[in-house]
Motif scaffolding. Structure first.
Motif, PDB file in Angstrom:
ATOM      1  N   TYR A 108       4.279   0.658  16.637  1.00 39.68           N
ATOM      2  CA  TYR A 108       4.351   1.169  15.281  1.00 39.68           C
ATOM      3  C   TYR A 108       2.947   1.197  14.723  1.00 39.68           C
ATOM      4  CZ  TYR A 108       4.191  -3.600  13.256  1.00 39.68           C
ATOM      5  OH  TYR A 108       3.835  -4.873  12.896  1.00 39.68           O
ATOM      6  N   VAL A 109       2.804   1.842  13.581  1.00 39.17           N
ATOM      7  CA  VAL A 109       1.487   2.055  12.994  1.00 39.17           C
ATOM      8  C   VAL A 109       1.293   1.120  11.807  1.00 39.17           C
ATOM      9  CG1 VAL A 109       0.042   3.756  11.788  1.00 39.17           C
ATOM     10  CG2 VAL A 109       1.423   4.454  13.761  1.00 39.17           C
ATOM     11  N   MET A 110       0.110   0.518  11.746  1.00 37.52           N
ATOM     12  CA  MET A 110      -0.297  -0.168  10.526  1.00 37.52           C
ATOM     13  C   MET A 110      -0.702   0.939   9.579  1.00 37.52           C
ATOM     14  SD  MET A 110      -1.052  -2.412   8.359  1.00 37.52           S
ATOM     15  CE  MET A 110      -0.327  -3.678   9.359  1.00 37.52           C
ATOM     16  N   GLY A 111       0.124   1.198   8.576  1.00 35.40           N
ATOM     17  CA  GLY A 111      -0.106   2.306   7.666  1.00 35.40           C
ATOM     18  C   GLY A 111      -1.308   2.114   6.774  1.00 35.40           C
ATOM     19  N   GLN A 112      -1.615   0.886   6.458  1.00 33.31           N
ATOM     20  CA  GLN A 112      -2.777   0.580   5.621  1.00 33.31           C
ATOM     21  C   GLN A 112      -2.751  -0.917   5.360  1.00 33.31           C
ATOM     22  OE1 GLN A 112      -2.953   1.790   1.265  1.00 33.31           O
ATOM     23  NE2 GLN A 112      -4.131   3.431   2.236  1.00 33.31           N
ATOM     24  N   ILE A 113      -3.922  -1.504   5.280  1.00 32.74           N
ATOM     25  CA  ILE A 113      -4.028  -2.922   4.944  1.00 32.74           C
ATOM     26  C   ILE A 113      -5.114  -3.066   3.891  1.00 32.74           C
ATOM     27  CG2 ILE A 113      -5.607  -3.383   6.882  1.00 32.74           C
ATOM     28  CD1 ILE A 113      -4.184  -6.193   7.076  1.00 32.74           C
ATOM     29  N   CYS A 114      -4.845  -3.932   2.919  1.00 30.31           N
ATOM     30  CA  CYS A 114      -5.802  -4.114   1.830  1.00 30.31           C
ATOM     31  C   CYS A 114      -5.636  -5.518   1.254  1.00 30.31           C
ATOM     32  CB  CYS A 114      -5.553  -3.066   0.744  1.00 30.31           C
ATOM     33  SG  CYS A 114      -6.765  -3.089  -0.585  1.00 30.31           S
ATOM     34  N   VAL A 115      -6.753  -6.159   0.973  1.00 31.87           N
ATOM     35  CA  VAL A 115      -6.764  -7.488   0.359  1.00 31.87           C
ATOM     36  C   VAL A 115      -7.422  -7.369  -1.008  1.00 31.87           C
ATOM     37  CG1 VAL A 115      -7.617  -9.866   0.570  1.00 31.87           C
ATOM     38  CG2 VAL A 115      -6.856  -8.620   2.615  1.00 31.87           C
ATOM     39  N   ALA A 116      -6.779  -7.947  -2.012  1.00 39.05           N
ATOM     40  CA  ALA A 116      -7.325  -7.935  -3.362  1.00 39.05           C
ATOM     41  C   ALA A 116      -8.644  -8.703  -3.388  1.00 39.05           C
ATOM     42  CB  ALA A 116      -6.328  -8.548  -4.339  1.00 39.05           C
ATOM     43  N   GLU A 117      -9.556  -8.231  -4.206  1.00 42.77           N
ATOM     44  CA  GLU A 117     -10.904  -8.787  -4.236  1.00 42.77           C
ATOM     45  C   GLU A 117     -10.933 -10.304  -4.423  1.00 42.77           C
ATOM     46  OE1 GLU A 117     -15.233  -7.881  -6.278  1.00 42.77           O
ATOM     47  OE2 GLU A 117     -13.477  -6.767  -6.969  1.00 42.77           O
ATOM     48  N   ALA A 118     -10.099 -10.837  -5.293  1.00 37.17           N
ATOM     49  CA  ALA A 118     -10.108 -12.283  -5.571  1.00 37.17           C
ATOM     50  C   ALA A 118      -9.700 -13.124  -4.370  1.00 37.17           C
ATOM     51  CB  ALA A 118      -9.190 -12.592  -6.759  1.00 37.17           C
TER      52      ALA A 118
END
Length: 184
Positions: A108-118
Protein backbone atom coordinates in the motif's frame (compact mmCIF):
# COMPACT_ATOMS: atom_id res chain seq x y z
CA UNK A 1 4.68 16.56 25.54
CA UNK A 2 3.30 13.04 25.71
CA UNK A 3 1.77 11.68 22.53
CA UNK A 4 0.47 8.29 21.47
CA UNK A 5 -0.31 6.78 18.08
CA UNK A 6 -3.67 5.41 17.01
CA UNK A 7 -5.92 5.15 13.97
CA UNK A 8 -8.23 7.93 12.85
CA UNK A 9 -11.73 7.47 14.25
CA UNK A 10 -13.52 10.84 14.10
CA UNK A 11 -14.32 13.62 11.66
CA UNK A 12 -12.64 16.05 14.08
CA UNK A 13 -9.38 14.16 13.61
CA UNK A 14 -9.80 14.34 9.84
CA UNK A 15 -10.32 18.10 10.14
CA UNK A 16 -7.11 18.36 12.18
CA UNK A 17 -5.27 16.46 9.42
CA UNK A 18 -6.55 18.94 6.84
CA UNK A 19 -5.42 21.88 8.99
CA UNK A 20 -1.92 20.47 9.54
CA UNK A 21 -1.72 19.59 5.85
CA UNK A 22 -2.58 23.17 4.84
CA UNK A 23 0.03 24.57 7.24
CA UNK A 24 2.75 22.45 5.59
CA UNK A 25 1.68 22.55 1.95
CA UNK A 26 4.57 23.40 -0.36
CA UNK A 27 2.63 26.34 -1.83
CA UNK A 28 1.95 27.78 1.64
CA UNK A 29 5.49 27.85 3.05
CA UNK A 30 8.75 29.53 2.10
CA UNK A 31 11.52 27.81 0.15
CA UNK A 32 13.72 28.09 3.25
CA UNK A 33 11.12 26.33 5.41
CA UNK A 34 10.68 23.68 2.73
CA UNK A 35 14.40 22.97 2.78
CA UNK A 36 14.77 23.02 6.56
CA UNK A 37 11.52 21.40 7.67
CA UNK A 38 10.18 19.54 4.64
CA UNK A 39 6.76 19.94 3.07
CA UNK A 40 3.72 18.12 1.71
CA UNK A 41 2.77 18.33 -1.96
CA UNK A 42 -0.92 17.47 -2.14
CA UNK A 43 -3.98 18.93 -0.42
CA UNK A 44 -6.98 16.70 0.25
CA UNK A 45 -10.61 17.46 1.06
CA UNK A 46 -12.74 16.10 3.88
CA UNK A 47 -14.84 13.89 1.55
CA UNK A 48 -11.65 12.40 0.07
CA UNK A 49 -10.19 11.67 3.51
CA UNK A 50 -13.46 10.08 4.62
CA UNK A 51 -13.43 7.76 1.60
CA UNK A 52 -9.81 6.83 2.22
CA UNK A 53 -10.46 6.09 5.89
CA UNK A 54 -13.47 3.94 5.04
CA UNK A 55 -11.03 1.68 3.14
CA UNK A 56 -8.15 1.76 5.65
CA UNK A 57 -7.84 4.17 8.58
CA UNK A 58 -4.74 6.33 8.65
CA UNK A 59 -2.42 6.60 11.60
CA UNK A 60 -2.21 9.70 13.79
CA UNK A 61 -0.16 10.82 16.76
CA UNK A 62 -2.15 12.74 19.34
CA UNK A 63 -1.21 14.63 22.47
CA UNK A 64 -4.36 15.29 24.46
CA UNK A 65 -6.69 16.89 21.92
CA UNK A 66 -3.83 18.11 19.70
CA UNK A 67 -2.73 16.39 16.50
CA UNK A 68 1.03 15.84 16.64
CA UNK A 69 1.23 14.18 13.22
CA UNK A 70 -0.47 11.99 10.66
CA UNK A 71 0.44 9.30 8.13
CA UNK A 72 -2.19 8.63 5.45
CA UNK A 73 -2.94 5.03 4.49
CA UNK A 74 -3.69 4.51 0.79
CA UNK A 75 -4.27 0.95 -0.42
CA UNK A 76 -4.65 0.47 -4.18
CA UNK A 77 -8.41 0.90 -3.83
CA UNK A 78 -7.72 4.58 -3.10
CA UNK A 79 -6.27 5.26 -6.56
CA UNK A 80 -9.68 6.27 -7.93
CA UNK A 81 -10.42 8.56 -4.96
CA UNK A 82 -7.53 10.93 -5.68
CA UNK A 83 -7.31 11.12 -9.50
CA UNK A 84 -4.06 13.12 -9.30
CA UNK A 85 -2.43 10.04 -7.76
CA UNK A 86 -3.68 7.47 -10.30
CA UNK A 87 -0.50 7.81 -12.41
CA UNK A 88 1.60 7.21 -9.28
CA UNK A 89 -0.28 4.00 -8.47
CA UNK A 90 0.07 2.84 -12.08
CA UNK A 91 3.78 3.67 -12.05
CA UNK A 92 4.29 1.76 -8.81
CA UNK A 93 2.67 -1.34 -10.30
CA UNK A 94 5.28 -1.27 -13.10
CA UNK A 95 8.27 -0.57 -10.81
CA UNK A 96 10.66 -3.50 -10.45
CA UNK A 97 11.77 -4.68 -7.02
CA UNK A 98 13.64 -7.85 -6.10
CA UNK A 99 13.34 -9.19 -9.64
CA UNK A 100 9.55 -8.79 -9.83
CA UNK A 101 7.12 -5.96 -10.45
CA UNK A 102 5.61 -4.27 -7.40
CA UNK A 103 2.18 -5.29 -8.71
CA UNK A 104 3.11 -8.84 -7.71
CA UNK A 105 3.46 -7.82 -4.07
CA UNK A 106 0.92 -6.88 -1.44
CA UNK A 107 1.72 -3.20 -0.90
CA UNK A 108 0.00 0.00 0.00
CA UNK A 109 1.03 3.61 -0.38
CA UNK A 110 1.96 6.06 2.33
CA UNK A 111 -0.27 8.83 1.03
CA UNK A 112 1.45 11.54 3.03
CA UNK A 113 3.16 11.96 6.38
CA UNK A 114 3.47 15.17 8.35
CA UNK A 115 4.52 16.11 11.88
CA UNK A 116 3.33 19.31 13.52
CA UNK A 117 6.12 21.77 14.19
CA UNK A 118 5.81 21.61 18.00
CA UNK A 119 6.43 17.84 17.94
CA UNK A 120 9.29 17.68 15.44
CA UNK A 121 12.43 16.01 16.72
CA UNK A 122 10.50 13.99 19.33
CA UNK A 123 10.19 10.68 17.49
CA UNK A 124 6.67 11.25 16.12
CA UNK A 125 7.67 10.45 12.52
CA UNK A 126 9.19 7.11 13.52
CA UNK A 127 6.28 6.32 15.86
CA UNK A 128 3.75 6.92 13.06
CA UNK A 129 5.57 4.45 10.82
CA UNK A 130 5.99 1.90 13.61
CA UNK A 131 2.23 2.06 14.16
CA UNK A 132 1.71 1.51 10.43
CA UNK A 133 3.87 -1.59 10.62
CA UNK A 134 2.02 -2.84 13.71
CA UNK A 135 -1.39 -2.16 12.16
CA UNK A 136 -0.81 -3.32 8.58
CA UNK A 137 2.23 -5.63 8.23
CA UNK A 138 0.16 -8.82 8.52
CA UNK A 139 -1.77 -7.89 5.38
CA UNK A 140 1.02 -6.30 3.33
CA UNK A 141 4.56 -7.17 2.23
CA UNK A 142 5.72 -3.57 2.13
CA UNK A 143 4.78 0.08 2.15
CA UNK A 144 5.75 2.37 -0.74
CA UNK A 145 5.78 6.11 -1.26
CA UNK A 146 7.48 8.71 -3.37
CA UNK A 147 9.30 11.78 -2.12
CA UNK A 148 10.44 14.83 -4.04
CA UNK A 149 14.23 14.36 -4.22
CA UNK A 150 14.70 17.96 -3.09
CA UNK A 151 12.83 17.16 0.14
CA UNK A 152 16.04 15.97 1.78
CA UNK A 153 14.64 16.04 5.33
CA UNK A 154 11.90 13.60 4.34
CA UNK A 155 14.26 11.32 2.43
CA UNK A 156 16.65 11.13 5.41
CA UNK A 157 13.78 10.46 7.83
CA UNK A 158 12.39 7.67 5.63
CA UNK A 159 15.84 6.07 5.36
CA UNK A 160 16.17 6.19 9.15
CA UNK A 161 12.90 4.22 9.51
CA UNK A 162 14.07 1.57 7.03
CA UNK A 163 12.95 2.72 3.58
CA UNK A 164 15.21 2.13 0.59
CA UNK A 165 15.10 4.02 -2.72
CA UNK A 166 14.10 1.58 -5.46
CA UNK A 167 13.51 4.01 -8.35
CA UNK A 168 13.87 7.69 -9.30
CA UNK A 169 11.75 9.39 -11.96
CA UNK A 170 10.85 12.85 -13.24
CA UNK A 171 7.38 14.20 -14.00
CA UNK A 172 6.05 17.65 -14.84
CA UNK A 173 6.06 18.63 -11.14
CA UNK A 174 9.34 17.33 -9.73
CA UNK A 175 11.94 14.57 -9.53
CA UNK A 176 10.72 11.76 -7.28
CA UNK A 177 12.42 9.00 -5.31
CA UNK A 178 10.25 5.88 -4.98
CA UNK A 179 11.03 4.41 -1.56
CA UNK A 180 9.95 1.10 -0.06
CA UNK A 181 10.00 -0.41 3.43
CA UNK A 182 10.19 -4.21 3.19
CA UNK A 183 8.10 -6.01 5.85
CA UNK A 184 8.41 -9.54 4.45
Amino acid sequence: MAYHTTTVSTDAELQQILQLQAENLRTNISAETQQQQGFVSLQHTLPVLKQMHDIAPSIIAVDGDQLAGYALTMPRECSHIVPDLAPMFSSFDQTPWNGRLLSEYRFYVMGQICVAEAWRGQGVFDALYQQHKTSYSKGFDCIVTEIATRNLRSIRAHERVGFKTIHVHQDELDEWAVVLWDWS
